[in-house]
Design an enzyme around this catalytic site. Structure first.
Site, PDB file in Angstrom:
ATOM      1  N   LEU A   1     -11.046  36.919  27.751  1.00 47.61           N
ATOM      2  CA  LEU A   1     -12.039  36.543  28.196  1.00 47.61           C
ATOM      3  C   LEU A   1     -13.079  35.121  27.292  1.00 47.61           C
ATOM      4  O   LEU A   1     -13.771  35.228  27.577  1.00 47.61           O
ATOM      5  CB  LEU A   1     -12.925  37.567  28.046  1.00 47.61           C
TER       6      LEU A   1
ATOM      7  N   LEU B   1       0.460  33.085  31.575  1.00 48.08           N
ATOM      8  CA  LEU B   1      -0.371  32.367  31.910  1.00 48.08           C
ATOM      9  C   LEU B   1      -1.434  31.794  31.477  1.00 48.08           C
ATOM     10  O   LEU B   1      -2.323  30.748  31.205  1.00 48.08           O
ATOM     11  CB  LEU B   1      -0.926  32.742  33.530  1.00 48.08           C
ATOM     12  N   ALA B   2      -2.104  32.234  30.728  1.00 48.32           N
ATOM     13  CA  ALA B   2      -3.491  32.517  29.738  1.00 48.32           C
ATOM     14  C   ALA B   2      -3.302  30.758  29.174  1.00 48.32           C
ATOM     15  O   ALA B   2      -2.100  30.863  27.990  1.00 48.32           O
ATOM     16  CB  ALA B   2      -3.199  33.693  28.293  1.00 48.32           C
TER      17      ALA B   2
ATOM     18  N   THR C   1      -4.374  28.041  21.180  1.00 42.24           N
ATOM     19  CA  THR C   1      -4.553  29.117  22.088  1.00 42.24           C
ATOM     20  C   THR C   1      -2.828  28.767  23.147  1.00 42.24           C
ATOM     21  O   THR C   1      -2.020  29.279  23.086  1.00 42.24           O
ATOM     22  CB  THR C   1      -5.045  28.727  23.370  1.00 42.24           C
TER      23      THR C   1
ATOM     24  N   THR D   1       2.637  23.713  34.226  1.00 38.82           N
ATOM     25  CA  THR D   1       2.128  22.588  34.761  1.00 38.82           C
ATOM     26  C   THR D   1       3.110  21.291  35.446  1.00 38.82           C
ATOM     27  O   THR D   1       4.054  20.952  34.462  1.00 38.82           O
ATOM     28  CB  THR D   1       0.960  22.467  34.579  1.00 38.82           C
ATOM     29  N   ASP D   2       2.743  20.608  36.354  1.00 37.48           N
ATOM     30  CA  ASP D   2       3.405  19.599  36.404  1.00 37.48           C
ATOM     31  C   ASP D   2       2.708  18.442  35.848  1.00 37.48           C
ATOM     32  O   ASP D   2       3.916  17.352  35.701  1.00 37.48           O
ATOM     33  CB  ASP D   2       2.969  18.710  38.101  1.00 37.48           C
ATOM     34  N   GLU D   3       2.010  18.555  35.219  1.00 36.74           N
ATOM     35  CA  GLU D   3       0.655  17.628  34.123  1.00 36.74           C
ATOM     36  C   GLU D   3       1.881  16.972  32.668  1.00 36.74           C
ATOM     37  O   GLU D   3       1.868  16.041  32.522  1.00 36.74           O
ATOM     38  CB  GLU D   3       0.083  17.733  33.859  1.00 36.74           C
TER      39      GLU D   3
ATOM     40  N   TYR E   1      -4.214  18.316  27.441  1.00 38.23           N
ATOM     41  CA  TYR E   1      -3.589  19.438  27.911  1.00 38.23           C
ATOM     42  C   TYR E   1      -2.554  19.349  28.460  1.00 38.23           C
ATOM     43  O   TYR E   1      -1.845  20.762  27.701  1.00 38.23           O
ATOM     44  CB  TYR E   1      -5.194  20.096  29.225  1.00 38.23           C
TER      45      TYR E   1
ATOM     46  N   LYS F   1       0.577  21.575  26.953  1.00 43.29           N
ATOM     47  CA  LYS F   1       1.484  22.516  27.783  1.00 43.29           C
ATOM     48  C   LYS F   1       2.928  22.411  27.941  1.00 43.29           C
ATOM     49  O   LYS F   1       4.122  23.234  28.035  1.00 43.29           O
ATOM     50  CB  LYS F   1       1.052  22.436  28.973  1.00 43.29           C
TER      51      LYS F   1
ATOM     52  N   ASN G   1      -7.708  11.381  45.542  1.00 40.12           N
ATOM     53  CA  ASN G   1      -9.397  12.021  45.720  1.00 40.12           C
ATOM     54  C   ASN G   1     -10.443  11.909  46.407  1.00 40.12           C
ATOM     55  O   ASN G   1     -11.172  12.674  47.152  1.00 40.12           O
ATOM     56  CB  ASN G   1      -9.300  12.270  44.270  1.00 40.12           C
TER      57      ASN G   1
ATOM     58  N   GLY H   1      -6.607   7.702  30.120  1.00 37.01           N
ATOM     59  CA  GLY H   1      -5.549   7.874  30.483  1.00 37.01           C
ATOM     60  C   GLY H   1      -5.866   9.044  31.330  1.00 37.01           C
ATOM     61  O   GLY H   1      -4.936  10.037  31.600  1.00 37.01           O
TER      62      GLY H   1
END
Ligand code: NAD
Ligand code: TYD
Length: 350
Positions: A36, A82-83, A101, A131-133, A156, A160, A255, A289
Site C-alpha cells: 500500500l 505485479l508489485a 522494490t 513491461t515493453d519498456e 524504471y 524492470k 500522444n 531520456g
C-alpha cells in the site's frame, strides 16, 4: 486447488487481475500481497474484498521474513508478481526506490518461492509481469518481439529489465517454472492520475493545463486494462513454461492525437463546446531520456494462445472516462495529500 499469491493487487493492473481471478475461480484462494504505497488503494477492490476466496496481506517485498510467513500461512502454490514502482517520471526523481522494490523485492520473492517450493519446483509457477519498456525505443517503424534485445532507457525500465533477467536466471539456474509477459501501456478504471490518460482526464474535469512533453509526437501502443488481465489469466493457465509473451493492443497513437480524441470525448460528455478542452493543451519541457515510440508485436500470444484485445480504443476510452466521471470521490481521495506535493514538484518551472 491453487493458492495464488498476487503481488501489487491494490494497484491499477493488479486490482483488475485480482478481481478477475476471485470471480472466475471460486475454487482458488487468491492472496493479495501489497505494501500500500501511494499507488496502492484497497478502495479498488471493495466489490470483492468480502469474497470467501480472497485474502489481503499488507506486506512489503523487502521484508523477507514477512514473505515467508505469507507463503506458509496460505500454503502458496503459485505467484503472479505485479508489485512494482511503476512510474517513469518518479523513477527519474528517485531511482533507488525502483532498485529496491523492483530488483531487490523481486529477488526476495523468488528466493522465498524457491525455498518454499523446494520439495518439487515443477509443481509451481512464478509468473512475472513486466513491461515493453525494457526493449527501449523504436524509430518510425518496427515492432518489439519476444526476441528484441533489451535496451532500457529510464531507471524504471532498467529496474524492470533487471528483474526480468533475475526471473530468467532462476529458471535456468534453479529450474524454477517461470513465465514473463511484457505488456504495452495500459489504460482504464482505477489508474493513478500521474500517467497520461487519467492525469489528463482529471485535468480536463478541473480545467487545468494539459502538460504535453516535448513535441507531443511520441507514440505509445495502448491496451485496455481488462484485456491485459485476461491475457495474464490466459498465459497463467496455458502459457508455455519459461517462455516470454508480448502483450499489446495493436493500437498505436501519437500522444497529441490521443489527447485530442480525449478532449473531444470529454467535451461531449461534460456538455462543453467542442474545442474547449483542446485549449488547455500546453507544451512543456520534454522528459529526459524520453522513448520515442513503443509498439508491440502480439502475434505469439494471439497465434499460440488465441488472445486478442476485446474492445476498440474508442470504446475503452469511453468506458474509462465514464468511470472517472462517476467516481469523483475515488479521484479526490487519491489526488489529495502527498500526490498534491508530487504534482507541484514535477511540473513546476516546465
Ligand atoms: P501501480 O503502481 O498502479 O501498482 C503497483 C502496486 O505495487 C501498488 O499497489 C503498490 O502499493 C505495490 N507496491 C509497490 N512497491 C511495493 C513493495 N515494495 N512491496 C509490496 N507492494 C508494493 O502499477 P501498475 O500500473 O498496476 O503496474 C503493475 C505491474 O505491471 C508493474 O510490474 C508494471 O511494471 C507492469 N506494467 C504496467 C504497465 C502500465 O501501463 N501501467 C504496462 C506494462 C507492465
Ligand atoms: P506515461 O503515461 O507516463 O507512460 P510511459 O512513460 O510509461 O509510456 O506517459 C505516456 C506518454 O505521455 C509518454 O510519451 C509521456 C507522455 N506524457 C506527457 O506528454 N505529459 C504528461 O504529463 C505525462 C504524465 C506523460
Amino acid at each position: 486447488m491453487k493458492n495464488i499469491l498476487i503481488t501489487g493487487g491494490a494497484g491499477f493492473i493488479g486490482s483488475h487481475v485480482v478481481r478477475l481471478f476471485v470471480n472466475k475461480y471460486p475454487n482458488y484462494k487468491i492472496v493479495n500481497l501489497d505494501a500500500l504505497t501511494y499507488a496502492g488503494n484497497l478502495e479498488n477492490l471493495k466489490d470483492i474484498d468480502q469474497s470467501p476466496n480472497y485474502k489481503f496481506e499488507k506486506v512489503n517485498l523487502l521484508d523477507a521474513d514477512a514473505l515467508k510467513t505469507v507463503f506458509t500461512t496460505h500454503n502458496i502454490t503459485d505467484v503472479i508478481h505485479l508489485a512494482a514502482e511503476s512510474h517513469v517520471d518518479r523513477s527519474i526523481l528517485s531511482p533507488l526506490d525502483f532498485v529496491y522494490t523492483n530488483i531487490v523485492g523481486t529477488v526476495n520473492l523468488l528466493n522465498t518461492a524457491k525455498e518454499f517450493w523446494k520439495a518439487d519446483l515443477t509443481k509451481h509457477l512464478f509468473y512475472h509481469v513486466s513491461t515493453d519498456e525494457v526493449y527501449g525505443a523504436l524509430g518510425e517503424t518496427g515492432l518489439f518481439t519476444e526476441t528484441t534485445p533489451y535496451s532500457p532507457n529510464s531507471p524504471y525500465s532498467a529496474s524492470k529489465a533487471s528483474s526480468d533477467h533475475f526471473v530468467r536466471a532462476y529458471a535456468e539456474t534453479y529450474h524454477m517454472n517461470t513465465v514473463i509477459s511484457n505488456c504495452s501501456n495500459n489504460y482504464g478504471p482505477n489508474h493513478f492520475p500521474e500517467k497520461l490518460i487519467p492525469l489528463f482526464i482529471n485535468n480536463i474535469i478541473n480545467k487545468k493545463p494539459l502538460p504535453v512533453y516535448g513535441d507531443g509526437l511520441y507514440t505509445r501502443d495502448w491496451l485496455f486494462v481488462i484485456d491485459h488481465a485476461v491475457a495474464i489469466d490466459t498465459i497463467f493457465h496455458n502459457g508455455k513454461i519459461n517462455e516470454t509473451y508480448n502483450i499489446g493492443g495493436f493500437n498505436e497513437w501519437k500522444n497529441i492525437d490521443l489527447i485530442k480524441v480525449m478532449c473531444k470525448q470529454m467535451d461531449a460528455k461534460l456538455g462543453r463546446s467542442i474545442g474547449e478542452s483542446e485549449q488547455l493543451i500546453t507544451y512543456i519541457k520534454d522528459r529526459p531520456g524520453h522513448d520515442r515510440r513503443y509498439a508491440i508485436d502480439a502475434t505469439k500470444i494471439n497465434k499460440e494462445l488465441g488472445w486478442k484485445p476485446s474492445v476498440t480504443f474508442e470504446e475503452g476510452l469511453a468506458i474509462t472516462i465514464d468511470w472517472y466521471l462517476q467516481n469523483t470521490e475515488w479521484l479526490n481521495n487519491v489526488t489529495s495529500g502527498n500526490y498534491a506535493n508530487y504534482y507541484e514538484n514535477m511540473y513546476a518551472g516546465r
